[in-house]
Design an enzyme around this catalytic site. Structure first.
Site, mmCIF file in Angstrom:
data_model
loop_
_atom_site.group_PDB
_atom_site.id
_atom_site.type_symbol
_atom_site.label_atom_id
_atom_site.label_comp_id
_atom_site.label_asym_id
_atom_site.label_seq_id
_atom_site.Cartn_x
_atom_site.Cartn_y
_atom_site.Cartn_z
ATOM 1 N N ASP A 153 -90.327 52.315 -21.715
ATOM 2 C CA ASP A 153 -89.132 51.610 -22.155
ATOM 3 C C ASP A 153 -89.277 51.452 -23.669
ATOM 4 O O ASP A 153 -90.376 51.596 -24.226
ATOM 5 C CB ASP A 153 -88.988 50.251 -21.457
ATOM 6 C CG ASP A 153 -87.562 49.703 -21.602
ATOM 7 O OD1 ASP A 153 -86.795 50.235 -22.448
ATOM 8 O OD2 ASP A 153 -87.200 48.748 -20.893
HETATM 9 C C1 BGC Z 1 -83.849 48.777 -22.157
HETATM 10 C C2 BGC Z 1 -83.688 50.109 -21.463
HETATM 11 C C3 BGC Z 1 -82.876 51.041 -22.330
HETATM 12 C C4 BGC Z 1 -83.564 51.180 -23.667
HETATM 13 C C5 BGC Z 1 -82.832 52.091 -24.630
HETATM 14 C C6 BGC Z 1 -84.368 48.917 -23.576
HETATM 15 O O1 BGC Z 1 -84.271 47.704 -24.244
HETATM 16 O O2 BGC Z 1 -84.714 47.952 -21.413
HETATM 17 O O3 BGC Z 1 -83.080 49.948 -20.214
HETATM 18 O O4 BGC Z 1 -82.708 52.266 -21.692
HETATM 19 O O5 BGC Z 1 -83.656 49.899 -24.280
HETATM 20 O O6 BGC Z 1 -81.660 51.517 -25.067
#
Ligand code: BGC
Length: 757
Positions: free
Chosen positions: A229
């Site tokens: 993530d």
């Molecule tokens: C989120 C993800 C997301 C990623 C990219 C993170 O803060 O938890 O679900 O895909 O950011 O935007």
């Protein structure tokens, strides 16, 4: 591409650099090998492609796209085919926009109604979650675009999401939190998996070999890329060794250098780097080889599809006195800002820049209705505005029926933080109660990502739960309220009466950096139903404008082995006057044999479409997994022998018919006997009765010849009970002096060999 050859001609620096992103949304190209960069984008319910100024919280502009209903809503469809359709549409959008992988679906379990990101998640139930997520993945990937199932795993709150450690036992992980991923990963083979931010029992998910490699790859057979993530990497080289291939969005070279150093000083094997590089290359190749340069997508067609999906997802929670569908000739007070500016998506990384939004008022325009609109409340403010309420009350007074568009404003529910309570804004609750004083015919239409309390529930006549229904929610609302479409959504989570009833209440969001999932497997209805608690609306509940009747529940056999598959069928008839869809739910109730298990669990479901007067037979196959629990000792799924009840119903609380099935376990479990084994654990087994008897006699001071007990203070039943939890070693100090450790050891050996045979 000959991956091995390419890797062998790459420098360590090139390899390390491929293991992190170039920027927020791109992998790095490897020029020497002609490996191009590819782009990923959020996800999950639409395309958030950011051409410039990238960020992961949805603050900066992304391209105009279509916001489909969020997973909280689509889960309520209980419809795999529908999720497949939505996946295909998003896959086509990605192809046309040169996005190689969409960052979704998000399958974390709704452990508490308070999780700020619940709107992005499907359900409190892992089977429903994994089935729908799998269908979505297949849909997207049929367009040769990858998915990234996320957030792996046990990421069920926003509070301290980057550092919190989830204390959770193995069985709960397997049965609830991993199960939400397992089916989708095994059956739909997502191209990538996104690991979560949190720690699991102390160790970051991003460096947790048990999950990233042992379970995900070795057990489940996942062969794609694991990416982090955004910002989830804690220790890059440990992560890489544990199975984390790609760091996103990258760390300006800091962690690439760490990989290089770790290889050079021998703390990380170059083989581990090569493995990650190979997976990343295969992923890039998969997309590049079938890239369709000229695909176009049709925004209007997708807008329409978003509305259709919401129509199949919205849930009619209550409909007394047949208040719905609304009468076209009535004067209708339409109250609440959400009727003009609906809340249809959540905040954070999934936020779509919708090219168009259709509200209820837009959809009703020009259709000849007599509508009186009033704002009713301010958004993003809890304060009660008496002027707005008075205007709304006057509108309600002048009308035949009042429809209140209520729900949680943006600021109440978002990625990044959790809700403080389960309440709607006070100004909306007061508004509804004031309207009820002048108008008995009140319908509430809700917009929210997770359960809310409804203090006015018993007084209003109709309730629609739209969840966060996407940019065309207004069309769905119009069609459903006026009966152009028959509602067919079912609740994918229980709505408890009060937050305090929720099983995680005392342990959400935990204290400082620890949260204890002490409710174990008793999540959602598994808890409420086991405790037979009153709830506001049960899991699986949803009404229709027609009526369904169940009959003829059949099981293929009354006695099976744990290796057999059981076929279950039931007839469902539409006995009303309108075509409609019913969601047939099959729950399995395990035997009460001392193992703490929920009273029943959803093990199969199917949505069936029935014309008025039509009957269909719905058939399900239940394999051993439907009856099993995760056994820590066996390190496997285990079906205990005994009587199981198959339940067919239309919610977890509305079971229409049941059938009992006896299952014989083919797994031989041999307990290890020690001096601390309790008599009670052996007494039920006739094989060891002869060996055990002298021990029991000695323990109870039964005279062998006279067969009399030393005292009459207890009767046989009481002795039996006392023995149940008495360890064998008790015979030495509490018995009649017949046994010492040596003699007892011989008996234990005899018991063990008898049981092993
Ligand atoms: C989120 C993800 C997301 C990623 C990219 C993170 O803060 O938890 O679900 O895909 O950011 O935007």
């Amino acid at each position: 591409m000959d991956y091995k050859k390419v890797i062998s001609s790459m420098t360590l620096e090139e390899k390390a650099s491929l293991c992190s992103g170039r920027d927020f949304w791109h992998t790095k190209a490897v020029k020497s090998q002609k490996v191009p960069e590819i782009m990923v984008s959020d996800g999950p319910h639409g395309l958030r492609k950011q051409p410039k100024s990238p960020d992961h919280l949805g603050a900066f502009e992304s391209i105009k796209a279509v916001c489909f209903p969020a997973a909280c809503a689509t889960a309520a469809s209980f419809d795999r085919a529908l999720l497949g359709k939505m996946g295909k549409a998003i896959g086509t959008e990605c192809q046309s926009e040169s996005v190689a992988t969409i960052l979704g679906p998000a399958v974390n379990i709704k452990r508490s109604p308070l999780c700020g990101r619940n709107f992005e998640y499907f359900s409190e139930d892992p089977l429903l979650t994994t089935e729908l997520a799998g269908a979505f993945i297949k849909g997207v990937q049929s367009k040769n675009v990858g998915t990234s199932i996320k957030h792996f795993t046990a990421n069920n709150q926003e509070t301290r999401r980057l550092t919190v450690s989830v204390k959770v036992d193995e069985r709960t992980m397997r049965e609830i939190y991993l199960a939400a991923f397992e089916g989708a990963i095994k059956n739909a083979a997502p191209w990538t998996v996104m690991c979560s931010y949190n720690r699991i029992n102390g160790l970051h998910a991003s460096e947790n070999k048990k999950y990233l490699t042992d379970i995900l790859r070795d057990e489940w057979g996942f062969d794609g890329v694991v990416m982090s993530d955004w910002g989830a990497v804690n220790d890059r080289s440990k992560g890489l060794a544990a199975g984390l291939d790609l760091e996103m969005p990258g760390s300006y070279g800091v962690n690439d250098r760490e990989i290089i150093e770790a290889v050079q000083n021998g703390t990380l094997s170059e083989k581990a780097v090569d493995k990650a590089v190979e997976r990343i290359l295969r992923w890039i190749d998969k997309y590049e080889l079938k890239k369709q340069k000229d695909t176009k997508w049709d925004k209007d067609a997708d807008h329409e599809l978003a509305g259709k999906i919401e129509e199949e997802s919205a849930i009619l929670l209550k409909n007394s006195d047949g208040i719905l569908p609304l009468d076209k000739n009535d004067t209708i007070a339409v109250i609440g800002r959400f009727a003009k500016a609906p809340r249809y998506q959540g905040g954070g990384s999934s936020h779509i820049n919708s090219y168009k939004v259709t509200s209820f008022m837009d959809a009703a325009k020009g259709k000849g209705h007599d509508l009186i609109y009033a704002d009713g409340y301010e958004l993003d403010k809890d304060e009660i505005d008496r002027t707005l309420i008075t205007k709304a009350v006057n509108a309600a007074k002048k009308s035949d029926v009042a429809v209140v568009f209520a729900g949680l404003p943006d600021s109440f529910e978002s990625e990044g933080y959790d809700r403080n309570d389960m309440k709607l804004p006070e100004n909306q609750n007061v508004l509804i109660s004031e309207i009820l004083k002048v108008q008995p015919n009140v319908v509430v239409v809700l917009h929210n990502g997770s359960a809310v309390e409804m203090p006015w529930e018993s007084e209003v006549k109709g309730i629609f739960e739209m969840y966060l229904g996407g940019q065309n929610v207004g069309t769905a609302e119009y069609d459903l309220l006026f009966g152009k479409v028959n509602p067919c959504g079912r609740l994918p989570e229980t709505f408890p009466k009060r937050l305090e009833d929720n099983p995680s209440y005392l342990n959400f969001p935990g204290y400082m950096d620890t949260v204890d999932y002490s409710e174990g497997v008793f999540v959602g209805y598994r808890y409420y139903d086991s405790r037979d608690m009153e709830v506001l609306f049960p899991f699986g509940h949803g009404l229709s404008y027609t009526t369904f009747k169940y009959s003829n529940l059949k099981v293929s056999k009354r006695k099976i082995k744990d290796t057999d598959t059981l076929t279950v069928s039931v007839d469902v008839s539409n006995i009303g006057r309108m075509a409609g869809k019913e969601v047939v739910q099959i729950y399995v109730a395990p035997p009460r044999n001392g193992i703490p298990r929920p009273v029943h669990e959803l093990k199969a479901f199917e949505k069936v479409s029935l014309r008025a007067g039509e009957t269909k037979t719905v058939t399900f196959e239940l394999g051993s997994r439907a009856f099993s629990y995760w056994d820590k000792e066996l390190q496997d799924w285990y079906v205990a022998g005994g009587d199981y009840v198959i339940e067919a119903g239309s919610s977890s609380r509305d079971i229409k018919y049941t059938k009992k099935v006896n299952i014989e376990s083919t797994i031989k479990r041999v307990p290890v006997i020690t001096e601390n084994t309790c008599f009670g654990d052996l007494m039920g087994d006739p094989k060891v009765a002869d060996i055990l008897r002298p021990l029991v006699n000695s323990y109870l001071h039964i005279d062998k010849k006279e067969k009399t007990k030393a005292s009459d203070a207890a009767n046989d039943k009481m002795y039996q009970e006392i023995l149940r939890f008495a360890p064998l070693r008790g015979v030495i100090s509490l018995g009649d002096g017949e046994y010492d450790h040596e003699k007892l050891a011989k008996v234990i050996t005899a018991l063990q060999s008898k049981l092993t045979k």
